[in-house]
Design a protein around this motif. Structure first.
Motif, PDB file in Angstrom:
ATOM      1  N   THR A 245       0.709  -1.364  -0.032  1.00  0.00           N
ATOM      2  CA  THR A 245      -0.199   0.040   0.191  1.00  0.00           C
ATOM      3  C   THR A 245       0.808   1.106  -0.090  1.00  0.00           C
ATOM      4  OG1 THR A 245      -1.620  -1.217   1.430  1.00  0.00           O
ATOM      5  CG2 THR A 245      -1.826   1.320   1.248  1.00  0.00           C
ATOM      6  N   LEU A 246       0.524   2.039  -0.850  1.00  0.00           N
ATOM      7  CA  LEU A 246       1.519   3.252  -1.078  1.00  0.00           C
ATOM      8  C   LEU A 246       0.496   4.426  -1.489  1.00  0.00           C
ATOM      9  CD1 LEU A 246       4.504   4.335  -0.946  1.00  0.00           C
ATOM     10  CD2 LEU A 246       4.624   3.690  -3.319  1.00  0.00           C
ATOM     11  N   GLU A 247       0.603   5.370  -0.765  1.00  0.00           N
ATOM     12  CA  GLU A 247      -0.349   6.649  -0.758  1.00  0.00           C
ATOM     13  C   GLU A 247      -1.908   6.225  -1.256  1.00  0.00           C
ATOM     14  OE1 GLU A 247       0.599   9.611  -0.290  1.00  0.00           O
ATOM     15  OE2 GLU A 247       2.699   9.483  -0.063  1.00  0.00           O
ATOM     16  N   GLY A 248      -2.267   5.234  -0.578  1.00  0.00           N
ATOM     17  CA  GLY A 248      -3.640   4.738  -0.932  1.00  0.00           C
ATOM     18  C   GLY A 248      -3.847   3.817  -1.801  1.00  0.00           C
ATOM     19  N   LYS A 249      -2.902   3.756  -2.784  1.00  0.00           N
ATOM     20  CA  LYS A 249      -2.899   2.740  -3.898  1.00  0.00           C
ATOM     21  C   LYS A 249      -2.283   1.225  -3.538  1.00  0.00           C
ATOM     22  CE  LYS A 249      -4.538   5.958  -6.551  1.00  0.00           C
ATOM     23  NZ  LYS A 249      -5.996   5.829  -6.883  1.00  0.00           N
ATOM     24  N   LYS A 250      -2.840   0.321  -4.081  1.00  0.00           N
ATOM     25  CA  LYS A 250      -2.409  -0.978  -3.884  1.00  0.00           C
ATOM     26  C   LYS A 250      -1.831  -1.943  -5.000  1.00  0.00           C
ATOM     27  CE  LYS A 250      -5.605  -1.483   0.268  1.00  0.00           C
ATOM     28  NZ  LYS A 250      -4.811  -1.284   1.212  1.00  0.00           N
ATOM     29  N   LEU A 251      -1.059  -2.857  -4.550  1.00  0.00           N
ATOM     30  CA  LEU A 251      -0.456  -3.595  -5.503  1.00  0.00           C
ATOM     31  C   LEU A 251      -0.258  -5.128  -4.768  1.00  0.00           C
ATOM     32  CD1 LEU A 251       2.494  -3.536  -8.168  1.00  0.00           C
ATOM     33  CD2 LEU A 251       2.598  -5.180  -6.451  1.00  0.00           C
ATOM     34  N   VAL A 252      -0.941  -6.041  -5.231  1.00  0.00           N
ATOM     35  CA  VAL A 252      -0.909  -7.551  -4.654  1.00  0.00           C
ATOM     36  C   VAL A 252       0.186  -8.365  -5.341  1.00  0.00           C
ATOM     37  CG1 VAL A 252      -2.105  -9.431  -4.201  1.00  0.00           C
ATOM     38  CG2 VAL A 252      -3.249  -7.271  -4.052  1.00  0.00           C
ATOM     39  N   ALA A 253       1.127  -8.931  -4.411  1.00  0.00           N
ATOM     40  CA  ALA A 253       2.384  -9.586  -5.069  1.00  0.00           C
ATOM     41  C   ALA A 253       1.890 -10.969  -4.502  1.00  0.00           C
ATOM     42  CB  ALA A 253       3.616  -9.233  -4.645  1.00  0.00           C
ATOM     43  N   GLN A 254       2.002 -12.086  -5.612  1.00  0.00           N
ATOM     44  CA  GLN A 254       1.772 -13.474  -5.435  1.00  0.00           C
ATOM     45  C   GLN A 254       2.673 -14.319  -5.645  1.00  0.00           C
ATOM     46  OE1 GLN A 254      -2.149 -13.312  -7.598  1.00  0.00           O
ATOM     47  NE2 GLN A 254      -3.027 -14.443  -5.954  1.00  0.00           N
ATOM     48  N   ILE A 255       3.051 -15.148  -4.809  1.00  0.00           N
ATOM     49  CA  ILE A 255       4.113 -16.458  -5.261  1.00  0.00           C
ATOM     50  C   ILE A 255       3.464 -17.612  -5.615  1.00  0.00           C
ATOM     51  CG2 ILE A 255       5.742 -17.944  -4.040  1.00  0.00           C
ATOM     52  CD1 ILE A 255       6.160 -16.188  -1.668  1.00  0.00           C
ATOM     53  N   LEU A 256       3.684 -17.863  -6.951  1.00  0.00           N
ATOM     54  CA  LEU A 256       3.289 -18.807  -7.540  1.00  0.00           C
ATOM     55  C   LEU A 256       3.947 -20.064  -7.602  1.00  0.00           C
ATOM     56  CD1 LEU A 256       2.120 -17.002 -10.965  1.00  0.00           C
ATOM     57  CD2 LEU A 256       0.891 -17.351  -8.884  1.00  0.00           C
ATOM     58  N   SER A 257       5.264 -20.022  -7.394  1.00  0.00           N
ATOM     59  CA  SER A 257       6.332 -21.288  -7.208  1.00  0.00           C
ATOM     60  C   SER A 257       7.386 -20.698  -6.439  1.00  0.00           C
ATOM     61  CB  SER A 257       6.391 -21.830  -8.555  1.00  0.00           C
ATOM     62  OG  SER A 257       7.272 -21.263  -9.208  1.00  0.00           O
ATOM     63  N   PRO A 258       8.075 -21.558  -5.814  1.00  0.00           N
ATOM     64  CA  PRO A 258       7.918 -22.650  -5.503  1.00  0.00           C
ATOM     65  C   PRO A 258       7.085 -22.712  -4.132  1.00  0.00           C
ATOM     66  CG  PRO A 258      10.097 -22.207  -4.502  1.00  0.00           C
ATOM     67  CD  PRO A 258       9.580 -20.837  -5.165  1.00  0.00           C
ATOM     68  N   GLU A 259       6.776 -24.009  -3.938  1.00  0.00           N
ATOM     69  CA  GLU A 259       5.840 -24.566  -2.751  1.00  0.00           C
ATOM     70  C   GLU A 259       6.920 -24.248  -1.661  1.00  0.00           C
ATOM     71  OE1 GLU A 259       2.858 -24.865  -2.614  1.00  0.00           O
ATOM     72  OE2 GLU A 259       2.388 -24.853  -4.715  1.00  0.00           O
ATOM     73  N   GLY A 260       6.285 -23.979  -0.403  1.00  0.00           N
ATOM     74  CA  GLY A 260       7.061 -24.103   0.581  1.00  0.00           C
ATOM     75  C   GLY A 260       7.732 -22.837   1.114  1.00  0.00           C
ATOM     76  N   VAL A 261       7.720 -21.685   0.352  1.00  0.00           N
ATOM     77  CA  VAL A 261       8.448 -20.391   0.695  1.00  0.00           C
ATOM     78  C   VAL A 261       7.313 -19.268   0.958  1.00  0.00           C
ATOM     79  CG1 VAL A 261      10.518 -21.133  -0.664  1.00  0.00           C
ATOM     80  CG2 VAL A 261       8.706 -19.435  -1.769  1.00  0.00           C
ATOM     81  N   GLN A 262       7.635 -18.463   1.553  1.00  0.00           N
ATOM     82  CA  GLN A 262       6.847 -17.108   1.977  1.00  0.00           C
ATOM     83  C   GLN A 262       7.547 -15.908   1.917  1.00  0.00           C
ATOM     84  OE1 GLN A 262       5.923 -18.400   5.989  1.00  0.00           O
ATOM     85  NE2 GLN A 262       4.197 -19.304   5.357  1.00  0.00           N
ATOM     86  N   PHE A 263       6.844 -15.116   1.757  1.00  0.00           N
ATOM     87  CA  PHE A 263       7.088 -13.521   1.570  1.00  0.00           C
ATOM     88  C   PHE A 263       7.580 -13.387   3.109  1.00  0.00           C
ATOM     89  CE2 PHE A 263       4.133 -12.566  -2.085  1.00  0.00           C
ATOM     90  CZ  PHE A 263       5.256 -12.344  -3.010  1.00  0.00           C
ATOM     91  N   THR A 264       8.561 -12.300   3.221  1.00  0.00           N
ATOM     92  CA  THR A 264       8.843 -11.710   4.352  1.00  0.00           C
ATOM     93  C   THR A 264       8.875 -10.168   4.140  1.00  0.00           C
ATOM     94  OG1 THR A 264      11.362 -12.294   4.129  1.00  0.00           O
ATOM     95  CG2 THR A 264      10.129 -13.467   5.539  1.00  0.00           C
ATOM     96  N   ASP A 265       8.804  -9.410   5.272  1.00  0.00           N
ATOM     97  CA  ASP A 265       8.780  -7.925   5.057  1.00  0.00           C
ATOM     98  C   ASP A 265      10.094  -7.722   5.932  1.00  0.00           C
ATOM     99  OD1 ASP A 265       8.501  -5.138   5.380  1.00  0.00           O
ATOM    100  OD2 ASP A 265       6.652  -5.157   6.534  1.00  0.00           O
ATOM    101  N   LEU A 266      10.954  -6.937   5.433  1.00  0.00           N
ATOM    102  CA  LEU A 266      12.402  -6.522   6.187  1.00  0.00           C
ATOM    103  C   LEU A 266      12.839  -5.289   5.976  1.00  0.00           C
ATOM    104  CD1 LEU A 266      14.529  -9.764   4.566  1.00  0.00           C
ATOM    105  CD2 LEU A 266      13.281  -9.587   6.658  1.00  0.00           C
ATOM    106  N   PRO A 267      13.446  -4.725   6.892  1.00  0.00           N
ATOM    107  CA  PRO A 267      13.914  -3.408   6.747  1.00  0.00           C
ATOM    108  C   PRO A 267      14.941  -3.346   5.324  1.00  0.00           C
ATOM    109  CG  PRO A 267      15.116  -4.591   8.602  1.00  0.00           C
ATOM    110  CD  PRO A 267      14.079  -5.337   8.101  1.00  0.00           C
TER     111      PRO A 267
END
Length: 769
Positions: free
Chosen positions: A676-698
């Motif tokens: 979310t940036l200035e009220g606008k949104k972008l959705v990111a999706q992991i399609l592959s591989p299985e077993g991994v996840q997004f993390t939010d880092l500095p």
């Protein structure tokens, strides 16, 4: 957080705080990434009088307002945007700018004025014929004063043209308003930024140059002698800077000396007949003693320590030679020392051999997108001055075919919000702009370049008044392809977009060029990408670190201390990092690509065909020493972006990293992240591989990153984040990482999940199902 290209805050050091140019008020929609791209000397505020093109407030110039526009060609205006005056229907195409200073065009299906770009031979309003006919042009047979960029026949015609041309009228109003602000300010303060050999006095030198241009312009347009007095006050101030009276303009950082020499040349030439004999002698003596004599020594004395820029095809050569050429041309016949006549042919020959090679064969700037402005401004100033003073470009424009293409580089490297601003951004720009497109448009008979640049917020400055060909007609975007891939091996990068006139559309840029020979202004960034959508930059660049860091510019070798800084290392880019380590500086990536060759038509309203797409795939093996491939593409319709990586037999842990200013919210399964940036949104999706996840880092270095070299310090990234995916250490075989990026459009919800297609099989139709 990283500051956006149009942020006026000075990030380089604390050395130069006593700026006398008023900074632009921070816009509400301020972005966080660090840059220094804003030309501060153009953006000034005084008692509510502000430049029309600078995204602030209208200067009332008469005529009726064209009003705000709506629809796909114009949305994105904000309280910080401005509305242009149409000046009695004299064809001012952009009706306003948004908070990022990007032009907003009206939504129009009536394309009568939006024809193919042309210089109309039969135009009723045009410049008169040049009255200077030297026969055999030479460096000794010069036009009378004024001769630098703005010869007398253009001055004589300018007032009438201003009354008949909307752009000239608006620019003139802004220039005069800015000149008034400068006039009422104290003379520029002499301040060393990091000492004589650090960044020297480059900021005050460029600020002085910008002021002299404005003061001299104001005098010639008004005849008011007060402008003469104010010009001399500024020149006298710069003549008496510092304690080193032998070398006051600082040969240790030759750019400083060159910019001041150019400033004095402009003042001497444009106001030649207004000076007293004593003033003319004093200014000329300063040009020789503080500028030209050191330039001559750099060419004639092998022991000179400030001549290294002679063999550089970048901004140092263009700016340094530019100062020497303008200074020599200004005083040539008056210089009793003979310095100018000796230096001029040496500087011209060197500029032809080196400055002209700033663009690569495909037009890309040899340094970075921001440094292109410094180099091409210097090149255009010196070349234009040679043409107006001698009647010839002296071989500059024919020395490199890339010069004919470099304006396209500027157009394609500009996204919906700002530049694809990889690498260093440079110091404050003051009067350094992209207005070279106005000069190059005429020089190469390419009206598209002229039409493009006249709508930019930078256009309102004195050079534009003389470089702009008023016969330019049509729409610069008409029949212009949305995509362009620049294939010179030094740079190799791709530019894809959904529209040229809808600033809320989508822009995808990708870089996979060599990491060497960028004059220590590059990053370790093979596979880097950025994304603009919905008027925001969702993934972007940090840009420069502190230029006063020890050995920041020392070298580009693998062990360079430069690469231990977060913003310069691989982890600081939008790339794959393997075990936190840097890419190999010897990298020579290769690419393949394709595009549907979609081009926008005449209308500002453009609907992307449903099958329109583009992609680029890069083999990054040489950057990692392991088999790594990356592809980026638009899905059909250009509403979604897919980023796909294939890591083969990479046994070390890796991390997918993308720098963002957005707030990141990750779903409970870890596979979907909403930015979310200035009220606008972008959705990111992991399609592959299985077993991994997004993390939010500095947006900082990890524990595996190269150790920061002693004495260096990372700049604070002010809260920017990294959307990351940890890829565990693997075994033999290929790990495919697919990330789908879906901006949340107001008028589109038909998001597709693309098929999984190996990069080797990507084609224009491979993701149509």
């Amino acid at each position: 957080m990283y500051r956006h290209e149009n942020d006026s805050t000075k990030p380089l050091s604390d050395g130069y705080k006593e700026q006398t140019v008023y900074e632009i008020p921070q816009k509400k929609r301020r972005s966080k990434w660090i840059t220094v791209g804003l030309p501060l000397g153009l953006l000034v505020v005084a008692a509510g009088v502000v430049g029309v093109l600078f995204g602030l407030k209208v200067i009332k110039t008469g005529g009726s307002s064209s009003g705000s526009s709506s629809g796909s060609g114009s949305s994105g205006s904000s309280p910080n945007s401005h509305q242009n005056q149409d000046l009695n229907n004299l064809s001012y195409f952009a009706t306003s700018t948004n908070g990022y200073h990007q032009p907003i065009y009206p939504s129009m299906t009536n394309t009568a004025q939006f024809g193919s770009p042309t210089f109309a031979a039969s135009a009723a309003v045009h410049w008169p014929e040049d009255d200077f006919n030297p026969g055999q042009p030479s460096l000794t047979n010069l036009r009378s004063h004024p001769r630098l960029i703005a010869p007398k026949y253009k001055w004589d015609a300018l007032t009438d043209l201003i009354s008949k041309n909307a752009y000239l009228k608006t620019w003139n109003d802004i220039i005069m308003a800015n000149a008034t602000v400068f006039r009422d300010s104290a003379p520029v303060v002499h301040v060393f930024d990091g000492g004589a050999s650090g960044s020297g006095i480059l900021d005050p030198a460029r600020e002085t140059k910008n002021r002299i241009k404005h003061f001299a312009y104001a005098y010639r347009m008004t005849g008011d002698s007060a402008w003469i007095d104010r010009t001399y006050r500024e020149l006298d101030n710069a003549m008496n800077w510092g304690d080193n009276r032998e070398d006051p303009w600082n040969t240790a950082h030759f750019l400083d000396l060159a910019e001041l020499t150019a400033a004095f040349a402009i003042g001497y030439d444009w106001l030649y007949d207004a000076w007293t004999d004593e003033q003319r002698t004093t200014i000329r003596t300063a040009i020789v003693n503080y500028g030209l004599r050191y330039g001559l020594t750099s060419y004639t004395d092998a022991a000179a320590t400030y001549s290294w820029w002679h063999n550089v095809n970048g901004n140092w050569n263009c700016v340094s030679n530019g100062g020497m050429i303008l200074g020599s041309l200004a005083i040539l016949e008056d210089d009793t020392t003979g310095t100018a006549s000796q230096l001029l042919p040496l500087a011209v020959a060197n500029a032809v051999a080196n400055c002209a090679d700033v663009p690569s064969t495909d037009g890309t700037g040899s340094e970075t997108a921001n440094y292109w402005e410094f180099a091409i401004t210097g090149l255009s100033e010196l070349t234009s001055s040679l043409i107006t003073a001698t009647g010839s470009d002296q071989g500059m424009l024919s020395a490199n075919d890339g010069l004919k293409l470099t304006s396209l580089f500027r157009m394609y490297v500009t996204g919906m919000t700002s530049l694809f601003d990889y690498g260093d951004h440079g110091p404050n720009k003051f009067s350094t702009t992209g207005n070279a497109l106005l000069f190059l448009g005429s020089a190469f008979n390419e009206p598209r370049f002229t039409l493009y640049q006249r709508d930019r917020y930078q256009a309102a400055e004195p050079w534009s008044m003389f470089w702009y060909d008023v016969t330019a007609e049509g729409a610069w975007w008409n029949d212009l392809p949305l995509d362009h891939v620049f294939e010179d091996a030094t740079d190799r990068w791709a530019s894809f977009r959904s529209s040229w006139t809808d600033i809320n559309g989508m822009f995808l840029a990708f870089k996979a060029g060599a990491l060497l020979n960028h004059q220590t202004h590059g990053d370790l960034d093979c596979g880097d990408f950025i994304v603009d959508a919905l008027g925001q930059r969702f993934f972007g660049e940090h840009g420069s670190d502190d230029y006063l860091n020890t050995n920041y510019f020392s070298n580009e070798t693998q062990t360079s201390e430069r690469w231990t800084l977060y913003r310069k290392m691989t982890e600081g880019q939008n790339v794959i990092a393997i075990n936190g380590q840097n890419q190999l500086v010897s990298a020579q990536p290769t690419i393949r690509h394709d595009s549907s060759a979609t081009a926008q038509g005449a209308s500002t309203i453009f609907s992307v065909p449903s099958d329109s797409s583009a992609f680029v795939v890069a083999d990054l093996t040489s950057a990692y020493g392991s088999n790594v491939q990356r592809g980026v593409r638009f899905l059909p319709g250009r509403r979604q972006v897919l980023v796909q990586d294939e890591l083969t037999d990479v046994t070390d842990a890796a991390q997918w990293r993308a720098q963002t200013n957005a707030t990141i919210s990750i779903d409970t399964d870890g596979r979907t992240a909403t930015l979310t940036l200035e009220g606008k949104k972008l959705v990111a999706q992991i399609l592959s591989p299985e077993g991994v996840q997004f993390t939010d880092l500095p947006s900082t270095r990890t524990d595996n990153a190269p150790v920061l070299a002693p004495g260096l310090k990372d700049m604070d990234n002010l809260g920017a984040r990294v959307l990351a995916i940890d890829i565990p250490a693997g075994t033999a075989g290929t790990t495919t990482v697919q990330v789908l990026l879906n901006p949340q459009w107001d008028d589109f919800t038909d998001f597709k999940t693309p098929p999984s297609v190996p990069l080797a099989q990507w084609s224009l139709t491979s993701h149509n199902s």
